[in-house]
Design a protein around this motif. Structure first.
Motif, PDB file in Angstrom:
ATOM      1  N   UNK A   1      -4.428   8.538 -10.051  1.00 34.52           N
ATOM      2  CA  UNK A   1      -4.151   9.880  -9.600  1.00 34.52           C
ATOM      3  C   UNK A   1      -3.823  10.752 -10.791  1.00 34.52           C
ATOM      4  N   UNK A   2      -4.122  12.041 -10.659  1.00 31.91           N
ATOM      5  CA  UNK A   2      -3.735  13.006 -11.674  1.00 31.91           C
ATOM      6  C   UNK A   2      -2.882  14.075 -11.007  1.00 31.91           C
ATOM      7  N   UNK A   3      -2.338  14.968 -11.829  1.00 31.98           N
ATOM      8  CA  UNK A   3      -1.546  16.060 -11.288  1.00 31.98           C
ATOM      9  C   UNK A   3      -2.329  16.889 -10.281  1.00 31.98           C
ATOM     10  N   UNK A   4      -3.635  17.012 -10.471  1.00 36.96           N
ATOM     11  CA  UNK A   4      -4.475  17.778  -9.545  1.00 36.96           C
ATOM     12  C   UNK A   4      -4.492  17.144  -8.152  1.00 36.96           C
ATOM     13  N   UNK A   5      -4.368  15.808  -8.079  1.00 41.68           N
ATOM     14  CA  UNK A   5      -4.356  15.121  -6.792  1.00 41.68           C
ATOM     15  C   UNK A   5      -3.097  15.434  -5.987  1.00 41.68           C
ATOM     16  N   UNK A   6      -2.045  15.879  -6.664  1.00 41.28           N
ATOM     17  CA  UNK A   6      -0.794  16.200  -5.977  1.00 41.28           C
ATOM     18  C   UNK A   6      -0.865  17.550  -5.288  1.00 41.28           C
ATOM     19  N   UNK A   7      -1.913  18.307  -5.573  1.00 40.03           N
ATOM     20  CA  UNK A   7      -2.120  19.646  -5.040  1.00 40.03           C
ATOM     21  C   UNK A   7      -0.936  20.523  -5.428  1.00 40.03           C
ATOM     22  N   UNK A   8      -0.324  21.188  -4.511  1.00 39.31           N
ATOM     23  CA  UNK A   8       0.801  22.058  -4.866  1.00 39.31           C
ATOM     24  C   UNK A   8       2.142  21.462  -4.473  1.00 39.31           C
ATOM     25  N   UNK A   9       2.144  20.307  -3.800  1.00 36.48           N
ATOM     26  CA  UNK A   9       3.404  19.703  -3.347  1.00 36.48           C
ATOM     27  C   UNK A   9       3.944  18.749  -4.405  1.00 36.48           C
ATOM     28  N   UNK A  10       4.633  19.306  -5.390  1.00 38.61           N
ATOM     29  CA  UNK A  10       5.205  18.474  -6.448  1.00 38.61           C
ATOM     30  C   UNK A  10       6.724  18.566  -6.472  1.00 38.61           C
ATOM     31  N   UNK A  11       7.312  19.032  -5.367  1.00 38.83           N
ATOM     32  CA  UNK A  11       8.760  19.122  -5.328  1.00 38.83           C
ATOM     33  C   UNK A  11       9.364  17.736  -5.482  1.00 38.83           C
ATOM     34  N   UNK A  12       8.969  16.795  -4.654  1.00 38.94           N
ATOM     35  CA  UNK A  12       9.377  15.401  -4.762  1.00 38.94           C
ATOM     36  C   UNK A  12       8.143  14.547  -4.515  1.00 38.94           C
ATOM     37  N   UNK A  13       7.986  13.495  -5.310  1.00 34.68           N
ATOM     38  CA  UNK A  13       6.823  12.628  -5.182  1.00 34.68           C
ATOM     39  C   UNK A  13       7.319  11.196  -5.005  1.00 34.68           C
ATOM     40  N   UNK A  14       6.684  10.468  -4.080  1.00 35.07           N
ATOM     41  CA  UNK A  14       7.026   9.072  -3.820  1.00 35.07           C
ATOM     42  C   UNK A  14       5.828   8.198  -4.120  1.00 35.07           C
ATOM     43  N   UNK A  15       6.061   7.122  -4.869  1.00 35.96           N
ATOM     44  CA  UNK A  15       5.024   6.131  -5.157  1.00 35.96           C
ATOM     45  C   UNK A  15       5.489   4.810  -4.563  1.00 35.96           C
ATOM     46  N   UNK A  16       4.653   4.233  -3.706  1.00 38.06           N
ATOM     47  CA  UNK A  16       5.034   2.971  -3.068  1.00 38.06           C
ATOM     48  C   UNK A  16       3.953   1.903  -3.175  1.00 38.06           C
ATOM     49  N   UNK A  17       2.942   2.148  -4.018  1.00 31.95           N
ATOM     50  CA  UNK A  17       1.916   1.130  -4.231  1.00 31.95           C
ATOM     51  C   UNK A  17       1.401   1.208  -5.662  1.00 31.95           C
ATOM     52  N   UNK A  18       0.750   0.142  -6.095  1.00 33.65           N
ATOM     53  CA  UNK A  18       0.209   0.019  -7.438  1.00 33.65           C
ATOM     54  C   UNK A  18      -0.695   1.211  -7.753  1.00 33.65           C
ATOM     55  N   UNK A  19      -0.390   1.937  -8.862  1.00 30.61           N
ATOM     56  CA  UNK A  19      -1.243   3.072  -9.228  1.00 30.61           C
ATOM     57  C   UNK A  19      -0.930   3.546 -10.639  1.00 30.61           C
ATOM     58  N   UNK A  20      -1.748   4.476 -11.096  1.00 31.79           N
ATOM     59  CA  UNK A  20      -1.521   5.192 -12.341  1.00 31.79           C
ATOM     60  C   UNK A  20      -1.468   6.671 -12.006  1.00 31.79           C
ATOM     61  N   UNK A  21      -0.455   7.352 -12.498  1.00 33.10           N
ATOM     62  CA  UNK A  21      -0.346   8.797 -12.330  1.00 33.10           C
ATOM     63  C   UNK A  21      -0.363   9.404 -13.723  1.00 33.10           C
ATOM     64  N   UNK A  22      -1.262  10.368 -13.937  1.00 34.67           N
ATOM     65  CA  UNK A  22      -1.362  10.969 -15.269  1.00 34.67           C
ATOM     66  C   UNK A  22      -1.444  12.485 -15.180  1.00 34.67           C
ATOM     67  N   UNK A  23      -1.061  13.117 -16.283  1.00 36.86           N
ATOM     68  CA  UNK A  23      -1.170  14.571 -16.445  1.00 36.86           C
ATOM     69  C   UNK A  23      -0.586  15.331 -15.260  1.00 36.86           C
ATOM     70  N   UNK A  24       0.682  15.047 -14.968  1.00 39.80           N
ATOM     71  CA  UNK A  24       1.328  15.671 -13.816  1.00 39.80           C
ATOM     72  C   UNK A  24       2.680  16.253 -14.201  1.00 39.80           C
ATOM     73  N   UNK A  25       3.044  17.349 -13.554  1.00 40.88           N
ATOM     74  CA  UNK A  25       4.367  17.952 -13.685  1.00 40.88           C
ATOM     75  C   UNK A  25       4.999  17.927 -12.300  1.00 40.88           C
TER      76      UNK A  25
END
Length: 170
Positions: A1-25
């Motif tokens: 996933x990248x920051x673009x995948x988060x769309x505009x909802x970046x107030x709180x983010x939860x990760x509960x499975x194996x992944x890579x998150x990059x280029x996100x604020x």
């Protein structure tokens, strides 16, 4: 996933499975949940303006920054970090740092052990200030350095790392 995948909802983010998150604020908190189990999460070029709360899994952080991180994973997993201003260790954990690639990032600034019962912490990192508010067992590797240690409760410090200044208040 990248920051673009988060769309505009970046107030709180939860990760509960194996992944890579990059280029996100992330404007709020980043939760890495116990649902992750023994799987891994990689954070690359991630800025968290709130806290990073690690409750499960193995977390690798590359060029990732946050002012605050809480490690409350019963699995006590390994972390590689770029810059975390304050880290609270509440359960057994290994804090690991290598190959910091961004100039000016020093890794772990302030680490506080406050788990309520004897916490086992392994350090393979440079830590500016390590405060043991509760009983702790700290093991250091040869590459670890603690510049200022404050022990407010009974503690055992072993290993091959360096402690440059220690204030023992117990």
């Amino acid at each position: 996933y990248t920051g673009a995948d988060l769309k505009t909802d970046t107030t709180n983010v939860t990760i509960s499975e194996n992944c890579t998150l990059s280029d996100a604020a992330i404007q709020g908190d980043l939760y890495i949940t116990e649902g992750l189990g023994s799987d891994a999460v990689t954070l690359t070029n991630v800025t968290v303006n709130g806290s990073i709360i690690v409750s499960g899994g193995t977390v690798t952080m590359v060029n990732t920054t946050s002012d605050h991180m809480i490690v409350s994973s019963p699995m006590g997993r390994l972390m590689q970090v770029t810059h975390i201003k304050q880290t609270e260790v509440q359960t057994a954990a290994t804090l690991y740092e290598k190959g910091l690639t961004t100039t000016g990032y020093e890794g772990y600034a302030d680490v506080v052990v406050n788990g309520g019962e004897r916490v086992s912490l392994t350090l393979d990192a440079n830590v500016t200030n390590l405060t043991l508010e509760d009983e702790a067992t700290v093991s250091t590797t040869a590459g670890a350095a603690v510049y200022h240690l404050t022990a407010d409760k009974a503690a055992s410090i072993t290993g091959y790392g360096s402690v440059y200044q220690a204030d023992i208040n117990a």
